[in-house]
Design a protein around this motif. Structure first.
Motif, PDB file in Angstrom:
ATOM      1  N   GLU A 151       9.605   1.253   2.959  1.00  0.00           N
ATOM      2  CA  GLU A 151      10.112   0.505   4.120  1.00  0.00           C
ATOM      3  C   GLU A 151      10.108   1.369   5.374  1.00  0.00           C
ATOM      4  O   GLU A 151       9.720   0.919   6.455  1.00  0.00           O
ATOM      5  CB  GLU A 151      11.537   0.006   3.854  1.00  0.00           C
ATOM      6  N   GLU A 152      10.545   2.612   5.229  1.00  0.00           N
ATOM      7  CA  GLU A 152      10.577   3.526   6.369  1.00  0.00           C
ATOM      8  C   GLU A 152       9.173   3.798   6.894  1.00  0.00           C
ATOM      9  O   GLU A 152       8.940   3.827   8.106  1.00  0.00           O
ATOM     10  CB  GLU A 152      11.242   4.840   5.950  1.00  0.00           C
ATOM     11  N   LEU A 153       8.224   3.958   5.981  1.00  0.00           N
ATOM     12  CA  LEU A 153       6.838   4.172   6.389  1.00  0.00           C
ATOM     13  C   LEU A 153       6.283   2.965   7.135  1.00  0.00           C
ATOM     14  O   LEU A 153       5.578   3.115   8.136  1.00  0.00           O
ATOM     15  CB  LEU A 153       5.964   4.500   5.181  1.00  0.00           C
ATOM     16  N   VAL A 154       6.592   1.771   6.654  1.00  0.00           N
ATOM     17  CA  VAL A 154       6.128   0.550   7.319  1.00  0.00           C
ATOM     18  C   VAL A 154       6.679   0.509   8.749  1.00  0.00           C
ATOM     19  O   VAL A 154       5.944   0.224   9.700  1.00  0.00           O
ATOM     20  CB  VAL A 154       6.539  -0.719   6.532  1.00  0.00           C
ATOM     21  N   GLN A 155       7.951   0.820   8.901  1.00  0.00           N
ATOM     22  CA  GLN A 155       8.546   0.851  10.241  1.00  0.00           C
ATOM     23  C   GLN A 155       7.856   1.886  11.113  1.00  0.00           C
ATOM     24  O   GLN A 155       7.554   1.619  12.283  1.00  0.00           O
ATOM     25  CB  GLN A 155      10.043   1.148  10.149  1.00  0.00           C
ATOM     26  N   ASP A 156       7.599   3.067  10.562  1.00  0.00           N
ATOM     27  CA  ASP A 156       6.928   4.125  11.327  1.00  0.00           C
ATOM     28  C   ASP A 156       5.521   3.703  11.747  1.00  0.00           C
ATOM     29  O   ASP A 156       5.091   3.962  12.873  1.00  0.00           O
ATOM     30  CB  ASP A 156       6.849   5.419  10.514  1.00  0.00           C
ATOM     31  N   ILE A 157       4.812   3.057  10.835  1.00  0.00           N
ATOM     32  CA  ILE A 157       3.442   2.628  11.118  1.00  0.00           C
ATOM     33  C   ILE A 157       3.423   1.604  12.251  1.00  0.00           C
ATOM     34  O   ILE A 157       2.661   1.740  13.208  1.00  0.00           O
ATOM     35  CB  ILE A 157       2.770   2.079   9.840  1.00  0.00           C
ATOM     36  N   PHE A 158       4.286   0.595  12.154  1.00  0.00           N
ATOM     37  CA  PHE A 158       4.287  -0.427  13.201  1.00  0.00           C
ATOM     38  C   PHE A 158       4.873   0.106  14.513  1.00  0.00           C
ATOM     39  O   PHE A 158       4.485  -0.353  15.585  1.00  0.00           O
ATOM     40  CB  PHE A 158       4.973  -1.703  12.726  1.00  0.00           C
ATOM     41  N   MET A 159       5.755   1.077  14.419  1.00  0.00           N
ATOM     42  CA  MET A 159       6.257   1.717  15.637  1.00  0.00           C
ATOM     43  C   MET A 159       5.114   2.450  16.341  1.00  0.00           C
ATOM     44  O   MET A 159       4.994   2.413  17.567  1.00  0.00           O
ATOM     45  CB  MET A 159       7.391   2.684  15.297  1.00  0.00           C
ATOM     46  N   LYS A 160       4.259   3.071  15.553  1.00  0.00           N
ATOM     47  CA  LYS A 160       3.106   3.772  16.118  1.00  0.00           C
ATOM     48  C   LYS A 160       2.127   2.773  16.747  1.00  0.00           C
ATOM     49  O   LYS A 160       1.548   3.046  17.797  1.00  0.00           O
ATOM     50  CB  LYS A 160       2.415   4.601  15.054  1.00  0.00           C
ATOM     51  N   VAL A 161       1.956   1.604  16.105  1.00  0.00           N
ATOM     52  CA  VAL A 161       1.099   0.563  16.686  1.00  0.00           C
ATOM     53  C   VAL A 161       1.660   0.160  18.042  1.00  0.00           C
ATOM     54  O   VAL A 161       0.925   0.072  19.033  1.00  0.00           O
ATOM     55  CB  VAL A 161       0.987  -0.677  15.759  1.00  0.00           C
ATOM     56  N   TRP A 162       2.976  -0.065  18.107  1.00  0.00           N
ATOM     57  CA  TRP A 162       3.599  -0.483  19.368  1.00  0.00           C
ATOM     58  C   TRP A 162       3.495   0.618  20.419  1.00  0.00           C
ATOM     59  O   TRP A 162       3.174   0.348  21.576  1.00  0.00           O
ATOM     60  CB  TRP A 162       5.061  -0.877  19.133  1.00  0.00           C
ATOM     61  N   THR A 163       3.756   1.850  20.024  1.00  0.00           N
ATOM     62  CA  THR A 163       3.707   2.977  20.960  1.00  0.00           C
ATOM     63  C   THR A 163       2.304   3.156  21.534  1.00  0.00           C
ATOM     64  O   THR A 163       2.151   3.503  22.705  1.00  0.00           O
ATOM     65  CB  THR A 163       4.153   4.276  20.252  1.00  0.00           C
ATOM     66  N   ASN A 164       1.302   2.919  20.713  1.00  0.00           N
ATOM     67  CA  ASN A 164      -0.095   3.091  21.155  1.00  0.00           C
ATOM     68  C   ASN A 164      -0.776   1.758  21.425  1.00  0.00           C
ATOM     69  O   ASN A 164      -1.996   1.641  21.316  1.00  0.00           O
ATOM     70  CB  ASN A 164      -0.877   3.877  20.091  1.00  0.00           C
ATOM     71  N   HIS A 210       0.832  -1.202   0.000  1.00  0.00           N
ATOM     72  CA  HIS A 210       0.000   0.000   0.000  1.00  0.00           C
ATOM     73  C   HIS A 210       0.870   1.257   0.000  1.00  0.00           C
ATOM     74  O   HIS A 210       0.635   2.183  -0.776  1.00  0.00           O
ATOM     75  CB  HIS A 210      -0.928  -0.026   1.220  1.00  0.00           C
ATOM     76  N   ALA A 211       1.891   1.290   0.845  1.00  0.00           N
ATOM     77  CA  ALA A 211       2.785   2.448   0.922  1.00  0.00           C
ATOM     78  C   ALA A 211       3.529   2.632  -0.396  1.00  0.00           C
ATOM     79  O   ALA A 211       3.658   3.754  -0.900  1.00  0.00           O
ATOM     80  CB  ALA A 211       3.769   2.282   2.080  1.00  0.00           C
ATOM     81  N   LEU A 212       4.021   1.546  -0.966  1.00  0.00           N
ATOM     82  CA  LEU A 212       4.787   1.608  -2.210  1.00  0.00           C
ATOM     83  C   LEU A 212       3.945   2.162  -3.359  1.00  0.00           C
ATOM     84  O   LEU A 212       4.455   2.869  -4.234  1.00  0.00           O
ATOM     85  CB  LEU A 212       5.335   0.227  -2.560  1.00  0.00           C
ATOM     86  N   THR A 213       2.664   1.875  -3.349  1.00  0.00           N
ATOM     87  CA  THR A 213       1.761   2.394  -4.375  1.00  0.00           C
ATOM     88  C   THR A 213       1.797   3.919  -4.419  1.00  0.00           C
ATOM     89  O   THR A 213       1.730   4.508  -5.490  1.00  0.00           O
ATOM     90  CB  THR A 213       0.313   1.928  -4.098  1.00  0.00           C
ATOM     91  N   TYR A 214       1.935   4.541  -3.261  1.00  0.00           N
ATOM     92  CA  TYR A 214       1.895   5.995  -3.191  1.00  0.00           C
ATOM     93  C   TYR A 214       3.270   6.654  -3.257  1.00  0.00           C
ATOM     94  O   TYR A 214       3.421   7.687  -3.896  1.00  0.00           O
ATOM     95  CB  TYR A 214       1.178   6.448  -1.913  1.00  0.00           C
ATOM     96  N   VAL A 215       4.262   6.092  -2.592  1.00  0.00           N
ATOM     97  CA  VAL A 215       5.561   6.769  -2.528  1.00  0.00           C
ATOM     98  C   VAL A 215       6.503   6.359  -3.649  1.00  0.00           C
ATOM     99  O   VAL A 215       7.464   7.064  -3.936  1.00  0.00           O
ATOM    100  CB  VAL A 215       6.246   6.588  -1.154  1.00  0.00           C
ATOM    101  N   LYS A 216       6.282   5.227  -4.266  1.00  0.00           N
ATOM    102  CA  LYS A 216       7.013   4.749  -5.442  1.00  0.00           C
ATOM    103  C   LYS A 216       8.482   4.397  -5.218  1.00  0.00           C
ATOM    104  O   LYS A 216       9.171   4.061  -6.160  1.00  0.00           O
ATOM    105  CB  LYS A 216       6.938   5.775  -6.591  1.00  0.00           C
ATOM    106  N   THR A 217       8.982   4.501  -4.015  1.00  0.00           N
ATOM    107  CA  THR A 217      10.365   4.097  -3.758  1.00  0.00           C
ATOM    108  C   THR A 217      10.401   3.095  -2.617  1.00  0.00           C
ATOM    109  O   THR A 217       9.754   3.287  -1.581  1.00  0.00           O
ATOM    110  CB  THR A 217      11.285   5.289  -3.417  1.00  0.00           C
ATOM    111  N   TYR A 218      11.179   2.057  -2.822  1.00  0.00           N
ATOM    112  CA  TYR A 218      11.285   0.964  -1.876  1.00  0.00           C
ATOM    113  C   TYR A 218      11.719   1.460  -0.495  1.00  0.00           C
ATOM    114  O   TYR A 218      11.138   1.090   0.515  1.00  0.00           O
ATOM    115  CB  TYR A 218      12.275  -0.071  -2.428  1.00  0.00           C
ATOM    116  N   GLU A 219      12.758   2.292  -0.468  1.00  0.00           N
ATOM    117  CA  GLU A 219      13.325   2.754   0.801  1.00  0.00           C
ATOM    118  C   GLU A 219      12.318   3.565   1.615  1.00  0.00           C
ATOM    119  O   GLU A 219      12.185   3.386   2.821  1.00  0.00           O
ATOM    120  CB  GLU A 219      14.597   3.587   0.569  1.00  0.00           C
ATOM    121  N   VAL A 220      11.607   4.465   0.948  1.00  0.00           N
ATOM    122  CA  VAL A 220      10.620   5.299   1.640  1.00  0.00           C
ATOM    123  C   VAL A 220       9.460   4.436   2.130  1.00  0.00           C
ATOM    124  O   VAL A 220       8.970   4.611   3.253  1.00  0.00           O
ATOM    125  CB  VAL A 220      10.126   6.446   0.737  1.00  0.00           C
TER     126      VAL A 220
END
Length: 104
Positions: A50-63, A38-48
């Motif tokens: 991946e970073e978004l996925v990490q941020d999303i799951f970090m937010k799940v863990w934080t909350n 889903h993230a790759l569909t919008y940002v078009k770069t693998y690295e970005v």
């Protein structure tokens, strides 16, 4: 611990809410690829993406304390992901339109 669709998701979310890192790993393994696609569909770069996925799951863990209240985790994750994507896009637009960024 491998993800089993028959596993009670409510119980899994409750365990994550209590700080069970193993349960969190199961949750991440179950949804990481969908969130990444889903993230790759919008940002078009693998690295970005991946970073978004990490941020999303970090937010799940934080909350994680909120997880027992979540009725539909897929919907919760989608909304969380959408919000992270919008924030990332806004940040990128702000950086590229900043007067300092144009001078560089």
């Amino acid at each position: 611990m491998a993800y089993n669709p028959a596993y009670d998701e409510k119980e899994l979310l409750a365990r994550v809410a209590e700080g069970d890192e193993g349960a969190f790993a199961v949750l991440v393994d179950a949804y990481r690829n969908k969130v990444f696609s889903h993230a790759l569909t919008y940002v078009k770069t693998y690295e970005v993406a991946e970073e978004l996925v990490q941020d999303i799951f970090m937010k799940v863990w934080t909350n994680r304390h909120r997880l027992p209240e979540v009725e539909q985790f897929k919907s919760y994750l989608f909304i969380l992901g959408r919000n992270q994507l919008v924030s990332a896009i806004r940040k990128k637009v702000t950086i590229t339109t900043s007067p300092i960024a144009r001078i560089s």
